[in-house]
Write a protein that holds these residues in place. Structure first.
Motif, PDB file in Angstrom:
ATOM      1  N   ARG A   1     -16.746  -3.100   8.906  1.00  0.00           N
ATOM      2  CA  ARG A   1     -16.502  -2.923  10.464  1.00  0.00           C
ATOM      3  C   ARG A   1     -17.722  -2.081  11.357  1.00  0.00           C
ATOM      4  N   ALA A   2     -17.748  -3.024  12.275  1.00  0.00           N
ATOM      5  CA  ALA A   2     -18.794  -2.533  13.431  1.00  0.00           C
ATOM      6  C   ALA A   2     -18.370  -1.249  14.123  1.00  0.00           C
ATOM      7  N   PRO A   3     -19.121  -0.261  14.226  1.00  0.00           N
ATOM      8  CA  PRO A   3     -18.818   0.858  14.798  1.00  0.00           C
ATOM      9  C   PRO A   3     -18.769   0.795  16.347  1.00  0.00           C
ATOM     10  N   ARG A   4     -18.031   1.311  16.828  1.00  0.00           N
ATOM     11  CA  ARG A   4     -17.775   1.404  18.416  1.00  0.00           C
ATOM     12  C   ARG A   4     -17.714   2.809  18.951  1.00  0.00           C
ATOM     13  N   LEU A   5     -18.709   2.776  19.795  1.00  0.00           N
ATOM     14  CA  LEU A   5     -18.983   4.287  20.508  1.00  0.00           C
ATOM     15  C   LEU A   5     -18.413   4.338  21.911  1.00  0.00           C
ATOM     16  N   SER A   6     -18.168   5.229  22.667  1.00  0.00           N
ATOM     17  CA  SER A   6     -17.972   5.404  23.933  1.00  0.00           C
ATOM     18  C   SER A   6     -19.185   4.901  24.809  1.00  0.00           C
ATOM     19  N   LYS A   7     -18.791   4.617  26.117  1.00  0.00           N
ATOM     20  CA  LYS A   7     -19.826   4.365  26.922  1.00  0.00           C
ATOM     21  C   LYS A   7     -20.771   5.485  27.010  1.00  0.00           C
ATOM     22  N   HIS A   8     -19.946   6.732  27.465  1.00  0.00           N
ATOM     23  CA  HIS A   8     -20.687   7.784  27.567  1.00  0.00           C
ATOM     24  C   HIS A   8     -21.564   8.231  26.359  1.00  0.00           C
ATOM     25  N   ALA A   9     -21.109   8.030  25.288  1.00  0.00           N
ATOM     26  CA  ALA A   9     -21.756   8.595  24.030  1.00  0.00           C
ATOM     27  C   ALA A   9     -22.821   7.744  23.858  1.00  0.00           C
ATOM     28  N   THR A  10     -22.817   6.346  24.094  1.00  0.00           N
ATOM     29  CA  THR A  10     -23.996   5.553  24.051  1.00  0.00           C
ATOM     30  C   THR A  10     -24.977   5.844  24.965  1.00  0.00           C
ATOM     31  N   ALA A  11     -24.716   6.221  26.131  1.00  0.00           N
ATOM     32  CA  ALA A  11     -25.514   6.741  27.183  1.00  0.00           C
ATOM     33  C   ALA A  11     -26.304   7.853  27.008  1.00  0.00           C
ATOM     34  N   VAL A  12     -25.482   8.921  26.478  1.00  0.00           N
ATOM     35  CA  VAL A  12     -26.278  10.299  26.013  1.00  0.00           C
ATOM     36  C   VAL A  12     -27.058  10.295  24.828  1.00  0.00           C
ATOM     37  N   ALA A  13     -26.682   9.247  24.110  1.00  0.00           N
ATOM     38  CA  ALA A  13     -27.325   9.002  22.779  1.00  0.00           C
ATOM     39  C   ALA A  13     -28.773   8.194  23.162  1.00  0.00           C
ATOM     40  N   ALA A  14     -28.872   7.445  24.369  1.00  0.00           N
ATOM     41  CA  ALA A  14     -30.001   6.946  24.724  1.00  0.00           C
ATOM     42  C   ALA A  14     -30.969   7.882  25.682  1.00  0.00           C
ATOM     43  N   GLY A  15     -30.393   9.213  25.915  1.00  0.00           N
ATOM     44  CA  GLY A  15     -31.304  10.383  26.721  1.00  0.00           C
ATOM     45  C   GLY A  15     -30.629  10.393  28.006  1.00  0.00           C
ATOM     46  N   GLU A  16     -29.913   9.330  28.394  1.00  0.00           N
ATOM     47  CA  GLU A  16     -29.413   9.370  29.802  1.00  0.00           C
ATOM     48  C   GLU A  16     -28.343  10.430  30.010  1.00  0.00           C
ATOM     49  N   ASP A  17     -27.971  10.759  31.328  1.00  0.00           N
ATOM     50  CA  ASP A  17     -26.798  11.913  31.538  1.00  0.00           C
ATOM     51  C   ASP A  17     -25.360  11.316  31.453  1.00  0.00           C
ATOM     52  N   GLY A  18     -25.356  10.063  31.277  1.00  0.00           N
ATOM     53  CA  GLY A  18     -23.981   9.509  31.135  1.00  0.00           C
ATOM     54  C   GLY A  18     -23.432   8.867  32.325  1.00  0.00           C
ATOM     55  N   TYR A  19     -24.327   8.947  33.475  1.00  0.00           N
ATOM     56  CA  TYR A  19     -24.079   8.381  34.650  1.00  0.00           C
ATOM     57  C   TYR A  19     -25.247   7.862  35.149  1.00  0.00           C
ATOM     58  N   GLY A  20     -26.077   7.182  34.242  1.00  0.00           N
ATOM     59  CA  GLY A  20     -27.282   6.391  34.769  1.00  0.00           C
ATOM     60  C   GLY A  20     -28.570   7.154  35.037  1.00  0.00           C
ATOM     61  N   GLY A  21     -28.643   8.435  34.742  1.00  0.00           N
ATOM     62  CA  GLY A  21     -29.644   9.369  34.871  1.00  0.00           C
ATOM     63  C   GLY A  21     -30.682   8.932  33.901  1.00  0.00           C
ATOM     64  N   PRO A  22     -31.949   9.554  34.081  1.00  0.00           N
ATOM     65  CA  PRO A  22     -33.289   8.907  33.303  1.00  0.00           C
ATOM     66  C   PRO A  22     -33.078   9.823  31.868  1.00  0.00           C
ATOM     67  N   ALA A  23     -33.927   8.982  30.801  1.00  0.00           N
ATOM     68  CA  ALA A  23     -34.086   9.838  29.593  1.00  0.00           C
ATOM     69  C   ALA A  23     -35.440  10.580  29.653  1.00  0.00           C
ATOM     70  N   VAL A  24     -35.225  11.568  29.044  1.00  0.00           N
ATOM     71  CA  VAL A  24     -36.363  12.459  29.017  1.00  0.00           C
ATOM     72  C   VAL A  24     -36.522  12.966  27.708  1.00  0.00           C
ATOM     73  N   PRO A  25     -37.507  12.708  26.825  1.00  0.00           N
ATOM     74  CA  PRO A  25     -37.523  12.763  25.497  1.00  0.00           C
ATOM     75  C   PRO A  25     -37.439  14.524  25.063  1.00  0.00           C
ATOM     76  N   GLY A  26     -36.566  14.592  24.076  1.00  0.00           N
ATOM     77  CA  GLY A  26     -36.224  16.200  23.637  1.00  0.00           C
ATOM     78  C   GLY A  26     -35.458  16.818  24.610  1.00  0.00           C
ATOM     79  N   ALA A  27     -35.075  16.404  25.932  1.00  0.00           N
ATOM     80  CA  ALA A  27     -34.354  17.095  26.825  1.00  0.00           C
ATOM     81  C   ALA A  27     -32.847  16.984  26.602  1.00  0.00           C
ATOM     82  N   VAL A  28     -32.066  17.910  27.001  1.00  0.00           N
ATOM     83  CA  VAL A  28     -30.594  17.486  26.880  1.00  0.00           C
ATOM     84  C   VAL A  28     -30.076  16.465  27.758  1.00  0.00           C
ATOM     85  N   SER A  29     -29.590  15.551  27.185  1.00  0.00           N
ATOM     86  CA  SER A  29     -28.746  14.252  27.563  1.00  0.00           C
ATOM     87  C   SER A  29     -27.194  14.766  28.103  1.00  0.00           C
ATOM     88  N   GLY A  30     -26.790  14.324  29.067  1.00  0.00           N
ATOM     89  CA  GLY A  30     -25.516  15.098  29.609  1.00  0.00           C
ATOM     90  C   GLY A  30     -25.760  15.690  30.675  1.00  0.00           C
TER      91      GLY A  30
END
Length: 653
Positions: free
Chosen positions: A395-424
C-alpha cells in the motif's frame, strides 16, 4: 539476535554538570568498567516506586507501606503528580497505563479520550484553521485520565477513593514546595494569564507573583473539588467499588462534568491568536469510558516488549527494535549511535504515514521480519534528510500536506526551504507542547527567548511484593494548556492538536477517534514473565530515549545480580527531530541530532562526518527516565530514576 560487542561511551567526566537541566552536587559516580551512574540501583523485596517527582514516589510508597498494592500506589501517585507537577499534567489530561497483574496477562488501560462529536475537520477549517491550535478549548479532547485511574483502582486496587486521594488533596490544600520549573513556566505565560486567562492567574500568579522555587504552592479550588467528590461518592454508597463508580458518574455527569462542559463552551485565546470556543459537551463526557485492550508486542534477543497500540507512538519503539541487525556495532560507538538514529527516522516516518485511531493500522506487517529487512537496507553510511515511510502490504503511504511540506524544508504554508533549519512555524517546542507567551530575559534554558515554553509530561512505575507491575505516563491538562476552570481548580487538555485537519488519514481529526498520542509507557518480559516497567516524559523523544535505555539494560553488565537500571538511565543520551513533530506547529528538523556532551567529542565529530547536524547539549539534558524491575526467580525488586532536572526519584525497600 547474533553477536553484540560491548564497548565504552565517552563519559566526558564523572560528575553531573551544573548547567541546564543537569543535577547538582550528587557526588562522584560509581565506575564499573564502561558503566557509570550517579546513584545506586535500589534493591529490596517489599516494594519499589520510581516517578518524575519525589513527592509522588514517596506517596506511592506510603500506600504500599499501608498494605496497598502496586495499583493502589500508582493511582495515589498519579493524582499527586497532578498537584506537584501542574505544568506537566492535570486531572483533565490523559494517561495510557500498562499493567501486569501477578500471574495475569499484560494489558493496556487506555485513558486517552477521543475527539468530541463536534470536532470535525470541516468545523475547524471553517474557522480558517490549518492546524488544531496548540492551546485553548478547541484543542481539548474528552478528558481520559480520571476514568482510567478509577478503573485501575476499581478492578485491580484494594484501597478506597478517599485513601488514594488523600495525598493529592493534602498537597493541594496545605501546599507543597514548588519546583523551579513551575514558576518558569508561569512566567512564560504571565501576559496571557493576566490579560486573558485570569482564572489561571488567580492560582498561579497570586498577588502577581509566580511560584518561587521552594515556595509553598496551594490549589485550594482543586482540594475543594476532591473533597466534594469524595463526600458525594461516600454518600452514594458504603461499598468501595460502588463509591468508585459514583465518582466516575460525578466526573462525567455531576458537578465536575457540568463545570467542564460549561467552560469548554466559553471562547478563550489560543495559539491561533484568536478566541475560540471548544467542541466538548456534556454528552461527550457522559459517553466516555476508559477501556482495556491487548498490548502490541515484539520479541527481541530473549526479551518481549509490550506497548500500547497504533493510536499511540508505542509501536515505533518496537519498529526500532525490529530494524536492528543481527550483529550490532559496539555499544555507544559512533556506528551504534548512527544506526539507532537512522532506524528511528524510518520508524517515525511510518508513524507519520500509518499510525492513528483509524480502523486498520498494519502493525503485523510494520513489525514483520520481511518488511524490516527491506527497510533496514535503506540505512546507509550517511545521515538521511528524507521522510521515508514504507509501503506495508504494497500500500502506498499517504502523508498530510503539512507533513509533506515540512519534510521538504518548508514551513507548511509555502515558506522557503533552508537546509538544516527547522521547518514549521517559528514558535516550536521540543516536548509536550509549545505554548505562546512572553518570556523574561532571565528565565531558564528550557524557555525559548521568543516566548515559547517547553512543556513536558510525567511518568511513574511501581512494583510490589506480590509481583504486580504497572507503568503509566500521565500528561495533558497542563496549567499552560487552557484556562483554569474556576469551580474546579484545573484546566482542560490540548491533545487534539496531534490530529490533522485533513480527511482520509489514519490520524485525521474525527469525532469519536482518539488523536494519536506520544504517551508511551513500557513493560518488558523475559520468558513470558513481566520483569521491568519503564518510561519517560518527552513527547516525540519518548520512544527514542526509552529504546536507548532498554538497550543499555539489555546489552551492558548487570549489578548485584540484577539489571543495572540506574547505569542505563545515566548513560549519555540523544534524540533526533528528522520527522514532523506531534505538537503545534508540527515542525521538523531534517538531519538534526541533539546529544549530551558526555557522549564525547570523537563520537560527535564522527557523526558530523556522516552528515548528521549535531547540536551538543548540556551534559545532563536528554531523557527523564524511570524504571522498576522484578526478578521472578528471587522476588528481588529494583528501581532507579532520572537525575536530570533534580526532580525524579526512586524509593523502596
Amino acid at each position: 539476535m547474533g553477536r553484540v560487542r560491548i564497548g565504552g561511551v565517552g563519559a566526558g567526566g564523572l560528575r553531573p554538570g551544573r548547567g541546564g537541566a543537569g543535577p547538582r552536587d550528587v557526588g562522584e559516580q560509581r565506575s564499573r568498567g564502561d558503566v557509570f551512574s550517579t546513584r545506586p540501583t535500589l534493591q529490596g523485596t517489599f516494594g519499589m516506586v520510581s516517578s518524575t517527582h519525589w513527592l509522588a514516589s514517596q506517596s506511592a510508597m506510603a500506600v504500599l507501606e499501608d498494605g496497598g498494592n502496586a495499583f493502589d500506589a500508582a493511582v495515589a501517585a498519579g493524582f499527586v503528580l497532578q498537584v506537584v507537577e501542574p505544568h506537566l499534567n492535570g486531572p483533565a489530561g490523559e494517561v495510557p497505563i500498562l499493567l501486569a497483574p501477578a500471574g495475569g496477562p499484560v494489558r493496556v488501560l487506555c485513558g486517552q479520550g477521543p475527539a468530541p462529536a463536534g470536532a470535525s475537520v470541516a468545523h475547524y477549517t471553517s474557522l480558517g484553521l490549518a492546524l488544531v491550535p496548540g492551546t485553548g478549548p478547541l484543542a481539548a479532547a474528552v478528558p481520559g485520565a480520571f476514568d482510567a485511574w478509577m478503573l485501575l483502582l476499581r478492578d485491580h486496587g484494594t484501597k478506597s477513593l478517599a485513601e488514594v486521594l488523600r495525598y493529592a488533596l493534602g498537597y493541594a490544600e496545605h501546599g507543597h514546595p514548588a519546583v523551579e520549573r513551575i514558576g518558569h513556566t508561569v512566567e512564560t505565560v504571565r501576559e496571557l494569564f493576566e490579560t486573558e486567562w485570569t482564572s489561571s492567574a488567580e492560582i498561579y500568579l497570586p498577588g502577581g507573583k509566580a511560584p518561587a522555587p521552594g515556595g509553598l504552592l496551594r490549589n485550594r479550588p482543586l482540594a475543594a473539588t476532591w473533597r466534594r467528590l469524595i463526600a458525594e461518592a461516600e454518600a452514594a454508597s458504603a461499598g468501595r467499588e460502588a463509591q468508585i463508580e459514583a465518582a466516575r458518574r460525578i466526573w462525567r455527569e455531576g458537578f465536575i462534568g457540568a463545570a467542564l462542559a460549561d467552560f469548554a463552551a466559553r471562547p478563550a485565546m489560543d495559539t491561533s491568536g484568536e478566541r475560540h470556543a471548544g467542541t466538548l459537551t456534556g454528552d461527550d463526557l457522559a459517553a466516555f469510558s476508559a477501556t482495556y485492550e491487548a498490548p502490541v508486542t515484539h520479541d527481541w534477543n530473549g526479551w518481549t516488549v509490550a506497548k500500547a497500540g497504533g493510536w499511540s507512538q508505542g509501536p515505533a519503539f518496537l519498529q526500532q527494535l525490529a530494524l536492528l541487525p543481527d550483529e550490532l556495532p559496539a555499544y555507544g560507538s559512533p556506528e551504534y549511535v548512527h544506526l539507532l538514529i537512522e532506524g528511528c527516522k524510518l520508524a517515525m516516518a511510518d508513524r507519520e504515514a500509518w499510525y492513528g485511531d483509524a480502523d486498520e493500522v498494519p502493525l503485523g506487517t510494520l513489525l514483520g521480519d520481511g518488511y524490516n529487512a527491506a527497510r533496514r537496507a535503506l540505512i546507509g553510511e550517511h545521515a538521511s534528510y528524507e521522510l521515508r515511510p514504507g509501503s506495508p502490504d504494497g500500500r502506498a503511504p499517504r502523508l498530510s500536506k503539512h507533513a509533506t511540506a515540512v519534510a521538504a524544508g518548508e514551513d507548511g504554508y509555502g515558506g522557503p526551504a533552508v537546509p538544516g533549519a527547522v521547518s514549521g512555524l517559528s514558535v516550536r517546542g521540543a516536548g509536550e507542547p509549545t505554548v505562546g507567551g512572553r518570556a523574561p530575559a532571565d528565565v531558564a534554558p528550557e524557555v525559548d527567548r521568543r516566548g515559547a515554553t517547553r512543556g513536558d509530561t510525567c511518568h511513574l512505575d511501581v512494583a510490589d511484593r506480590w509481583g504486580n507491575l504497572v507503568s503509566a505516563t500521565p500528561s495533558g491538562g497542563w496549567l499552560q494548556s487552557n484556562p483554569v476552570v474556576p469551580a474546579l481548580g484545573f484546566p482542560l487538555g490540548t491533545r487534539l492538536q496531534m490530529a490533522w485537519l485533513e480527511e482520509g488519514l489514519p490520524n485525521s481529526l474525527t469525532p469519536g477517534r482518539r488523536p494519536r498520542t506520544t504517551l508511551t509507557p513500557s513493560l518488558a518480559l523475559r520468558d513470558g514473565v513481566p520483569v521491568m516497567a519503564f518510561g519517560t516524559p518527552g513527547g516525540d523523544q519518548q520512544d527514542q530515549w526509552q529504546l536507548h535505555f532498554f538497550l543499555a539494560v539489555a546489552l551492558r553488565p548487570q549489578v548485584r545480580g540484577g539489571l543495572d537500571l540506574q547505569g542505563a538511565i545515566d548513560a549519555p543520551n540523544w534524540h533526533n527531530d528528522s520527522f514532523p513533530g506531534s505538537f503545534f506547529p508540527r515542525g521538523m528538523r531534517p538531519g538534526s541530532v541533539t546529544v549530551e556532551s558526555r557522549i564525547g567529542t570523537a563520537t560527535v565529530e564522527a557523526l558530523r562526518r556522516r552528515g548528521h547536524l549535531v547540536t551538543v547539549g548540556d551534559a545532563w539534558s536528554e531523557g527523564r527516565l524511570c524504571a522498576v524491575a522484578r526478578d521472578p526467580e528471587t522476588g528481588v525488586l529494583s528501581a532507579a530514576a532520572n537525575p536530570r532536572g533534580m526532580q525524579g526519584y526512586a524509593v523502596g525497600r
